[in-house]
Design an enzyme around this catalytic site. Structure first.
Site, PDB file in Angstrom:
ATOM      1  N   LYS A  45      20.855 -87.143 -35.101  1.00 62.89           N
ATOM      2  CA  LYS A  45      19.666 -87.794 -34.654  1.00 62.89           C
ATOM      3  C   LYS A  45      19.199 -86.807 -33.124  1.00 62.89           C
ATOM      4  CE  LYS A  45      16.949 -91.196 -33.471  1.00 62.89           C
ATOM      5  NZ  LYS A  45      15.572 -91.330 -33.972  1.00 62.89           N
ATOM      6  N   ASN A  69       8.035 -96.416 -38.999  1.00 63.88           N
ATOM      7  CA  ASN A  69       9.064 -96.660 -37.974  1.00 63.88           C
ATOM      8  C   ASN A  69       8.371 -96.324 -36.674  1.00 63.88           C
ATOM      9  OD1 ASN A  69      10.538 -94.383 -36.233  1.00 63.88           O
ATOM     10  ND2 ASN A  69       9.647 -93.155 -38.300  1.00 63.88           N
ATOM     11  N   CYS A 131       7.963 -86.286 -31.874  1.00 59.40           N
ATOM     12  CA  CYS A 131       8.324 -87.490 -32.177  1.00 59.40           C
ATOM     13  C   CYS A 131       7.099 -88.512 -31.461  1.00 59.40           C
ATOM     14  CB  CYS A 131       9.234 -88.178 -31.320  1.00 59.40           C
ATOM     15  SG  CYS A 131       9.821 -89.846 -31.229  1.00 59.40           S
ATOM     16  N   LYS A 165      10.670 -78.881 -34.864  1.00 64.41           N
ATOM     17  CA  LYS A 165      10.288 -79.777 -35.705  1.00 64.41           C
ATOM     18  C   LYS A 165       8.745 -80.114 -35.423  1.00 64.41           C
ATOM     19  CE  LYS A 165      10.875 -83.338 -38.626  1.00 64.41           C
ATOM     20  NZ  LYS A 165      12.121 -84.457 -38.502  1.00 64.41           N
ATOM     21  N   VAL A 193       7.108 -81.782 -42.084  1.00 65.92           N
ATOM     22  CA  VAL A 193       6.768 -82.421 -41.015  1.00 65.92           C
ATOM     23  C   VAL A 193       7.339 -83.533 -40.447  1.00 65.92           C
ATOM     24  CG1 VAL A 193       4.330 -81.765 -41.617  1.00 65.92           C
ATOM     25  CG2 VAL A 193       4.931 -83.740 -42.457  1.00 65.92           C
ATOM     26  N   SER A 195       6.916 -87.626 -39.374  1.00 68.37           N
ATOM     27  CA  SER A 195       6.058 -88.485 -39.731  1.00 68.37           C
ATOM     28  C   SER A 195       4.813 -88.465 -39.400  1.00 68.37           C
ATOM     29  CB  SER A 195       6.610 -90.046 -39.326  1.00 68.37           C
ATOM     30  OG  SER A 195       6.527 -89.970 -37.894  1.00 68.37           O
ATOM     31  N   GLY A 220       7.689 -91.060 -46.429  1.00 69.12           N
ATOM     32  CA  GLY A 220       7.691 -91.524 -47.636  1.00 69.12           C
ATOM     33  C   GLY A 220       6.416 -90.772 -48.642  1.00 69.12           C
ATOM     34  N   GLY A 248       9.000 -84.501 -45.862  1.00 65.79           N
ATOM     35  CA  GLY A 248       7.884 -85.314 -46.045  1.00 65.79           C
ATOM     36  C   GLY A 248       7.830 -85.775 -47.758  1.00 65.79           C
ATOM     37  N   GLY A 270      14.116 -88.022 -45.874  1.00 63.42           N
ATOM     38  CA  GLY A 270      14.252 -89.066 -44.775  1.00 63.42           C
ATOM     39  C   GLY A 270      14.240 -90.478 -45.479  1.00 63.42           C
TER      40      GLY A 270
HETATM   41  C1  SIN Z   1      12.061 -91.813 -33.494  1.00 56.91           C
HETATM   42  O1  SIN Z   1      13.344 -91.994 -33.060  1.00 56.91           O
HETATM   43  O2  SIN Z   1      11.224 -92.651 -33.111  1.00 56.91           O
HETATM   44  C2  SIN Z   1      11.925 -91.290 -34.669  1.00 56.91           C
HETATM   45  C3  SIN Z   1      12.040 -89.926 -34.564  1.00 56.91           C
HETATM   46  C4  SIN Z   1      11.000 -88.791 -34.779  1.00 56.91           C
HETATM   47  O3  SIN Z   1       9.879 -89.118 -35.167  1.00 56.91           O
HETATM   48  O4  SIN Z   1      11.029 -87.688 -34.141  1.00 56.91           O
END
Ligand code: SIN
Length: 313
Positions: A45, A69, A131, A165, A193, A195, A220, A248, A270
């Site tokens: 993480k 998310n 993020c 990333k 990539v 999200s 997804g 992705g 993911g």
């Molecule tokens: C998150 O913790 O919000 C997701 C991680 C990310 O999109 O880099």
């Protein structure tokens, strides 16, 4: 003999499949479950300077075509993950791992990376510049000036292997501009990539997650075409020393095959891992090997980046 082994910088992996940061990677227990599976590696993480509880729940929702998310980078603090990957690295025959990191400010990012530089950890770092879910904090890699500056500063003191990333880009000019920046630095890889940021999913008249009034990162099947485009656009533009990790919309061997065909050296999973659990690595590896075998490919190098175009006229 068909092999899905691969390499990023000087690091070798028995299998090109692994988790994507954010899924099955919050705790040591989850990371050990990935390590014990057929995955070739794991990424932690994203660790920040201090531990974070993240955004209010509900903050993740599976949908028919994928997920939304807005986790908000909940994590145990980068030191938790740094200590763990350093400890694993000292075990004989350990797999190689990826340590995902980012600060909530450039100063935090430098504090974290200077600590990693001085530590015993010799493995790969994935710096998360993408993020979309921390309120008030834009996705760094959409700001080319800020991205150039932070990479310039980092590589003045950071000498260990590091990749980034990325968020998805959607314009050819942006692929050109981003690649021109990345090619100036000794990056080990880019991961395409994260999200697709700030989508909305509705249930009847209501949003499905709480943070940011329902806006969240989309993952997804929705995002596979965008992910493949980013993998291939950077494969065409980056110097060969920068490997590409494809992430992705991977839920089958065919999806992984397509990422590699577009130029990926490693493929992260993911949303589908969240739904199916670590056994997914066995299924997708078997499916990928079956496709390779049917086509007469023995290694990833036999088809990586060798996408066929339609000829003009
Ligand atoms: C998150 O913790 O919000 C997701 C991680 C990310 O999109 O880099």
């Amino acid at each position: 003999m068909v092999s899905t082994a691969t390499q990023i910088a000087t690091f070798t992996f028995d299998n090109c499949l692994m988790n994507a940061a954010g899924v099955y990677c919050m705790t040591k227990e989850e990371l050990l479950a990935i390590d014990a599976s057929l995955a070739g590696s794991f990424v932690t993480k994203t660790g920040t300077l201090e531990a974070r509880s993240g955004n209010p729940e509900p903050r993740y929702k599976a949908t028919k075509l994928g997920s939304i998310n807005s986790m908000g980078l909940p994590n145990h603090g980068f030191a938790y993950y740094l200590d763990f990957v350093t400890e694993l690295q000292q075990k004989p025959n350990s797999k190689q791992h990826f340590l995902s990191l980012v600060g909530l400010s450039p100063e935090d990012t430098h504090t974290i990376l200077k600590t990693v530089q001085q530590s015993d950890y010799q493995g790969l770092v994935e710096l998360n510049l993408s993020c979309p879910n921390v309120p008030g904090k834009p996705q760094i890699a959409y700001d080319f000036e800020a991205t150039d500056l932070i990479l310039k500063e980092i590589f003045q003191y950071y000498t260990k292997p590091l990749g980034i990333k990325l968020p998805p880009y959607f314009d050819m000019v942006h692929f050109d501009q981003a690649a021109a920046i990345f090619n100036q630095y000794p990056l080990s890889f880019v991961n395409c990539v994260n999200s697709i940021g700030n989508g909305l999913v509705l249930d009847d008249e209501q949003v499905v997650i709480k943070p940011k009034n329902g806006f969240g990162g989309i993952g997804g099947a929705y995002i596979k075409p965008t992910a493949l485009a980013n993998v291939h656009a950077f494969y065409q533009r980056l110097k060969p020393s920068i490997a590409i990790i494809g992430t992705g919309g991977v839920a089958s061997g065919r999806d992984a095959f397509e990422h590699i065909l577009c130029g990926a050296s490693m493929v992260q999973i993911g949303t589908a891992l969240q739904q199916e659990g670590p056994e997914i690595f066995q299924r997708i590896t078997t499916e990928l090997k079956a496709i390779m075998s049917e086509k007469g490919y023995e290694t990833l190098a036999d088809f990586r980046g060798k996408l066929h175009y339609l000829s003009c006229g």
